[in-house]
Design a protein around this motif. Sequence first.
Motif, PDB file in Angstrom:
ATOM      1  N   VAL A   1       0.847  -1.189   0.000  1.00  0.00           N
ATOM      2  CA  VAL A   1       0.000   0.000   0.000  1.00  0.00           C
ATOM      3  C   VAL A   1       0.885   1.243   0.000  1.00  0.00           C
ATOM      4  N   VAL A   2       0.617   2.163  -0.955  1.00  0.00           N
ATOM      5  CA  VAL A   2       1.386   3.405  -1.018  1.00  0.00           C
ATOM      6  C   VAL A   2       0.528   4.607  -0.636  1.00  0.00           C
ATOM      7  N   ALA A   3      -0.812   4.463  -0.675  1.00  0.00           N
ATOM      8  CA  ALA A   3      -1.682   5.572  -0.303  1.00  0.00           C
ATOM      9  C   ALA A   3      -3.061   5.031   0.047  1.00  0.00           C
ATOM     10  N   VAL A   4      -3.789   5.808   0.845  1.00  0.00           N
ATOM     11  CA  VAL A   4      -5.148   5.455   1.248  1.00  0.00           C
ATOM     12  C   VAL A   4      -6.071   6.574   0.795  1.00  0.00           C
ATOM     13  N   VAL A   5      -7.153   6.209   0.110  1.00  0.00           N
ATOM     14  CA  VAL A   5      -8.140   7.183  -0.359  1.00  0.00           C
ATOM     15  C   VAL A   5      -9.309   7.148   0.612  1.00  0.00           C
ATOM     16  N   ARG A   6      -9.511   8.252   1.303  1.00  0.00           N
ATOM     17  CA  ARG A   6     -10.603   8.339   2.285  1.00  0.00           C
ATOM     18  C   ARG A   6     -11.469   9.534   1.901  1.00  0.00           C
ATOM     19  N   GLY A   7     -12.670   9.227   1.386  1.00  0.00           N
ATOM     20  CA  GLY A   7     -13.513  10.289   0.873  1.00  0.00           C
ATOM     21  C   GLY A   7     -12.887  10.891  -0.367  1.00  0.00           C
ATOM     22  N   ARG A   8     -12.625  12.188  -0.332  1.00  0.00           N
ATOM     23  CA  ARG A   8     -11.973  12.871  -1.456  1.00  0.00           C
ATOM     24  C   ARG A   8     -10.502  13.160  -1.176  1.00  0.00           C
ATOM     25  N   ARG A   9      -9.990  12.662  -0.039  1.00  0.00           N
ATOM     26  CA  ARG A   9      -8.596  12.914   0.324  1.00  0.00           C
ATOM     27  C   ARG A   9      -7.729  11.699   0.041  1.00  0.00           C
ATOM     28  N   VAL A  10      -6.484  11.972  -0.320  1.00  0.00           N
ATOM     29  CA  VAL A  10      -5.494  10.918  -0.538  1.00  0.00           C
ATOM     30  C   VAL A  10      -4.452  11.023   0.564  1.00  0.00           C
ATOM     31  N   LEU A  11      -4.331   9.980   1.390  1.00  0.00           N
ATOM     32  CA  LEU A  11      -3.409   9.967   2.530  1.00  0.00           C
ATOM     33  C   LEU A  11      -2.231   9.050   2.213  1.00  0.00           C
ATOM     34  N   ASN A  12      -1.030   9.524   2.531  1.00  0.00           N
ATOM     35  CA  ASN A  12       0.134   8.651   2.404  1.00  0.00           C
ATOM     36  C   ASN A  12       0.021   7.502   3.412  1.00  0.00           C
ATOM     37  N   TYR A  13       0.609   6.383   3.085  1.00  0.00           N
ATOM     38  CA  TYR A  13       0.459   5.190   3.935  1.00  0.00           C
ATOM     39  C   TYR A  13       1.011   5.409   5.349  1.00  0.00           C
ATOM     40  N   ASN A  14       1.959   6.358   5.505  1.00  0.00           N
ATOM     41  CA  ASN A  14       2.584   6.552   6.814  1.00  0.00           C
ATOM     42  C   ASN A  14       1.973   7.699   7.609  1.00  0.00           C
ATOM     43  N   GLU A  15       0.897   8.321   7.095  1.00  0.00           N
ATOM     44  CA  GLU A  15       0.244   9.384   7.852  1.00  0.00           C
ATOM     45  C   GLU A  15      -0.550   8.777   9.012  1.00  0.00           C
ATOM     46  N   PRO A  16      -0.612   9.478  10.148  1.00  0.00           N
ATOM     47  CA  PRO A  16      -1.338   8.942  11.318  1.00  0.00           C
ATOM     48  C   PRO A  16      -2.799   8.609  11.012  1.00  0.00           C
ATOM     49  N   GLU A  17      -3.460   9.417  10.168  1.00  0.00           N
ATOM     50  CA  GLU A  17      -4.862   9.163   9.859  1.00  0.00           C
ATOM     51  C   GLU A  17      -5.062   7.862   9.097  1.00  0.00           C
ATOM     52  N   ALA A  18      -4.014   7.410   8.416  1.00  0.00           N
ATOM     53  CA  ALA A  18      -4.126   6.194   7.613  1.00  0.00           C
ATOM     54  C   ALA A  18      -3.648   4.965   8.376  1.00  0.00           C
ATOM     55  N   ALA A  19      -3.387   5.116   9.676  1.00  0.00           N
ATOM     56  CA  ALA A  19      -2.840   3.999  10.462  1.00  0.00           C
ATOM     57  C   ALA A  19      -3.826   2.843  10.572  1.00  0.00           C
ATOM     58  N   VAL A  20      -5.128   3.163  10.589  1.00  0.00           N
ATOM     59  CA  VAL A  20      -6.157   2.124  10.692  1.00  0.00           C
ATOM     60  C   VAL A  20      -7.072   2.241   9.477  1.00  0.00           C
ATOM     61  N   LEU A  21      -7.158   1.183   8.699  1.00  0.00           N
ATOM     62  CA  LEU A  21      -7.991   1.192   7.497  1.00  0.00           C
ATOM     63  C   LEU A  21      -9.466   1.031   7.859  1.00  0.00           C
ATOM     64  N   GLN A  22     -10.315   1.758   7.121  1.00  0.00           N
ATOM     65  CA  GLN A  22     -11.752   1.653   7.300  1.00  0.00           C
ATOM     66  C   GLN A  22     -12.353   0.913   6.106  1.00  0.00           C
ATOM     67  N   LEU A  23     -13.513   0.290   6.335  1.00  0.00           N
ATOM     68  CA  LEU A  23     -14.137  -0.504   5.278  1.00  0.00           C
ATOM     69  C   LEU A  23     -14.537   0.354   4.085  1.00  0.00           C
ATOM     70  N   THR A  24     -14.769   1.634   4.318  1.00  0.00           N
ATOM     71  CA  THR A  24     -15.170   2.531   3.226  1.00  0.00           C
ATOM     72  C   THR A  24     -13.966   3.119   2.488  1.00  0.00           C
ATOM     73  N   ASP A  25     -12.757   2.831   2.959  1.00  0.00           N
ATOM     74  CA  ASP A  25     -11.561   3.355   2.300  1.00  0.00           C
ATOM     75  C   ASP A  25     -11.273   2.600   1.008  1.00  0.00           C
ATOM     76  N   ARG A  26     -10.429   3.207   0.211  1.00  0.00           N
ATOM     77  CA  ARG A  26      -9.830   2.555  -0.949  1.00  0.00           C
ATOM     78  C   ARG A  26      -8.325   2.716  -0.829  1.00  0.00           C
ATOM     79  N   VAL A  27      -7.577   1.758  -1.309  1.00  0.00           N
ATOM     80  CA  VAL A  27      -6.125   1.807  -1.193  1.00  0.00           C
ATOM     81  C   VAL A  27      -5.498   1.764  -2.580  1.00  0.00           C
ATOM     82  N   ILE A  28      -4.416   2.501  -2.717  1.00  0.00           N
ATOM     83  CA  ILE A  28      -3.615   2.469  -3.935  1.00  0.00           C
ATOM     84  C   ILE A  28      -2.414   1.584  -3.644  1.00  0.00           C
ATOM     85  N   VAL A  29      -2.293   0.504  -4.417  1.00  0.00           N
ATOM     86  CA  VAL A  29      -1.291  -0.514  -4.110  1.00  0.00           C
ATOM     87  C   VAL A  29      -0.429  -0.787  -5.325  1.00  0.00           C
ATOM     88  N   ILE A  30       0.722  -1.377  -5.054  1.00  0.00           N
ATOM     89  CA  ILE A  30       1.592  -1.897  -6.111  1.00  0.00           C
ATOM     90  C   ILE A  30       1.517  -3.408  -6.034  1.00  0.00           C
TER      91      ILE A  30
END
Length: 330
Positions: free
Chosen positions: A294-323
């Motif tokens: 995982v390189v980023a987490v899409v939460r709503g209209r925001r894109v969070l880097n994988y190491n940001e505190p807000e992205a520490a816990v994934l939510q079922l409504t999130d989307r992830v950008i992966v390699i």
Amino acid sequence: MPARRAEPAVRQVGSRLLLALAVLVATSVIVYLDRAGYHDNAGGELSFLDAAYYATVTLSTTGYGDITPYSDSARLINILVITPLRVLFLIILVGTTLEVLTERTRLQWRLNRWRSTVREHTVVIGYGTKGRSAVDTLLGQGVKKEEIVVVDPQRKAVEQASQHGLVGVVGDATRTDTLVRAALPVAARVVVAPERDDTAVLITLTARQLNKTATVVAAVREDENAPLLRQSGADVVVTSSSSAGRLLGLSMLSPHAGAVMEDLLTYGQGLDVVERPVTRAEAGHGPRDCADLVVAVVRGRRVLNYNEPEAAVLQLTDRVIVIRATGGGA
């Protein structure tokens, strides 16, 4: 509409015209060889021109009656040979006309049916190198061909898209009527990839005016034009020249890193960058616990880097950008 594998219409009409001409010439020769059995009101023996004239008015069912067969052999030939040739001649002409009308009706029906059913599709404006690459990536991501509409001012480019099974529209994409023909007001995604940056700005303005909610992704050559495109309504702006330059510089300093980046940018080979929903098994865990990188987490209209505190816990409504490796499942 997508082209079907069939003989080109010009070639069909040309071959039928040649066949009709061959029938006319054959009838003229038959009449000329039996010219002694025909009577010309103008007097004298029939010339080849007279025979061709008689063949023309006879096959077209005009029949002025100034040249008539009077001998038994000439009348018999008219019954057994020239009459079937007349029927064949009419079949060729009428058949060609009916086929053209039928094809036009069929195409209009397909067009009306497509317009009444198309929704949430993708409009790709510009079918050059960038546009074709965008289409290839969309198809690789699972987008169906019938959900992609190509708009280009060059008829040759649109015909190429049609041969690939895509719907194509020939016209200037800066004009509202062209984009309306592409059903852009009901599209979900718009790719703006013309050859010129100023054209891209005008197209983006027109597209955003017609559709306020679609995701608009635009390509420009120069970085200085990117802010103007964002102000025009583009959600994402990709600068082709600077991106290529950065890749060249990275490859010069680290050929291996450049090769990896090229691999990531080339869809369907080696590693791919994809966006997918968070699974139930992954919800409540961190990005590093996912099977994919995982390189980023899409939460709503925001894109969070994988190491940001807000992205520490994934939510079922999130989307992830992966390699992930090519062919990996969702």
